[in-house]
Motif scaffolding. Structure first.
Motif, PDB file in Angstrom:
ATOM      1  N   LYS A  32       7.538   0.121  -8.307  1.00  0.00           N
ATOM      2  CA  LYS A  32       6.589   0.709  -7.365  1.00  0.00           C
ATOM      3  C   LYS A  32       7.253   1.720  -6.427  1.00  0.00           C
ATOM      4  CE  LYS A  32       3.582  -3.376  -7.137  1.00  0.00           C
ATOM      5  NZ  LYS A  32       3.007  -4.409  -6.226  1.00  0.00           N
ATOM      6  N   TYR A  33       8.598   1.662  -6.340  1.00  0.00           N
ATOM      7  CA  TYR A  33       9.308   2.467  -5.361  1.00  0.00           C
ATOM      8  C   TYR A  33      10.241   3.469  -6.034  1.00  0.00           C
ATOM      9  CZ  TYR A  33       7.783  -1.482  -2.525  1.00  0.00           C
ATOM     10  OH  TYR A  33       7.033  -2.455  -1.915  1.00  0.00           O
ATOM     11  N   ASP A  34      10.582   4.488  -5.300  1.00  0.00           N
ATOM     12  CA  ASP A  34      11.581   5.442  -5.778  1.00  0.00           C
ATOM     13  C   ASP A  34      12.890   4.698  -6.022  1.00  0.00           C
ATOM     14  OD1 ASP A  34      13.927   7.434  -5.150  1.00  0.00           O
ATOM     15  OD2 ASP A  34      12.203   8.672  -5.663  1.00  0.00           O
ATOM     16  N   ASP A  58       2.228  -5.890   0.333  1.00  0.00           N
ATOM     17  CA  ASP A  58       1.784  -4.499   0.265  1.00  0.00           C
ATOM     18  C   ASP A  58       0.293  -4.480   0.567  1.00  0.00           C
ATOM     19  OD1 ASP A  58       1.473  -1.857  -0.142  1.00  0.00           O
ATOM     20  OD2 ASP A  58       1.984  -1.856  -2.266  1.00  0.00           O
ATOM     21  N   TYR A 167       7.400   7.828   3.301  1.00  0.00           N
ATOM     22  CA  TYR A 167       7.788   7.362   1.967  1.00  0.00           C
ATOM     23  C   TYR A 167       6.664   6.574   1.299  1.00  0.00           C
ATOM     24  CZ  TYR A 167      12.418   8.747   3.490  1.00  0.00           C
ATOM     25  OH  TYR A 167      13.499   9.489   3.951  1.00  0.00           O
ATOM     26  N   TYR A 187      12.039   4.158   6.381  1.00  0.00           N
ATOM     27  CA  TYR A 187      12.391   3.022   5.537  1.00  0.00           C
ATOM     28  C   TYR A 187      13.727   2.435   5.984  1.00  0.00           C
ATOM     29  CZ  TYR A 187      16.188   5.421   3.070  1.00  0.00           C
ATOM     30  OH  TYR A 187      17.364   6.046   2.773  1.00  0.00           O
TER      31      TYR A 187
END
Length: 207
Positions: A32-34, A58, A167, A187
């Protein structure tokens, strides 16, 4: 003799077997994240980790975050490496003022602070604190009474990276009234370590 040898081999094999269910859940969350935000998380999870748990949220109650608690193999090596890589280290017995992301939330009041209903009126005025943002681990230990001046007992926080900026996409972006002063969006990622118990908590939180 053969039965005894078979039992020994079975024991060794079972201890090194990967925990596929938990690993799959972790990988689904990591996707789900970079990749640059989650590259410090372990790539594999083994049953020999003794105790492993995954915590993630989330939703509209708090900032999206991902925590992995485990007893990693080669713990001493992890400690050595993380001390070199970390940009900041925060000791659990510090008395300094700290910036805790979602620091006002605990298990009892989590559902009261519904951001979509704007019930929370007070801006988090932590502008005088010098620390980079750190996670609120209330969901991991129920007896944790974390606040802006207290970290998890026995854990030192090794912060790998933290930066201001957006982000999250627009569907998950947090109303700034709930964020730290001077840190409206950003973040934080790192690993909290308890060297006595050889427990590691990998974290990523975004707000």
């Amino acid at each position: 003799m053969l039965k005894k040898l078979f039992f020994i081999l079975l024991t060794i094999t079972s201890c090194s077997v990967r925990n596929y269910d938990l690993e799959n859940s972790l990988n689904q969350e990591l996707e789900k994240y970079d990749s640059s935000l989650v590259d410090h998380f372990p790539k594999k999870i083994y049953n020999s980790y003794k105790s492993t748990s995954l915590h993630y949220y989330d939703d509209f109650y708090e900032s999206p975050h991902l925590y992995l608690v485990c007893n990693p193999e080669n713990f001493s090596q992890l400690v050595s490496e993380i001390k070199i890589k970390s940009v900041e280290i925060y000791k659990s017995n510090t008395t300094d003022c700290l910036n805790i992301v979602d620091g006002y939330i605990n298990k009892k009041n989590r559902y009261y602070y519904d951001r979509t209903k704007r019930r929370f009126k007070r801006v988090l005025n932590n502008g005088s604190c010098n620390s980079l943002p750190l996670p609120n681990f209330y969901s991991i230990y129920s007896d944790n009474k974390i606040n802006s001046n207290k970290l998890l007992k026995g854990f030192d926080y090794y912060l790998l990276s933290s930066s201001k900026g957006t982000y999250l996409d627009s569907t998950h972006k947090i109303d700034t009234i709930y964020t730290l002063e001077n840190w409206e969006h950003g973040y934080s990622k790192g690993i909290a370590l308890n060297e006595k118990k050889e427990v590691a908590i990998y974290w990523l939180c975004i707000w």
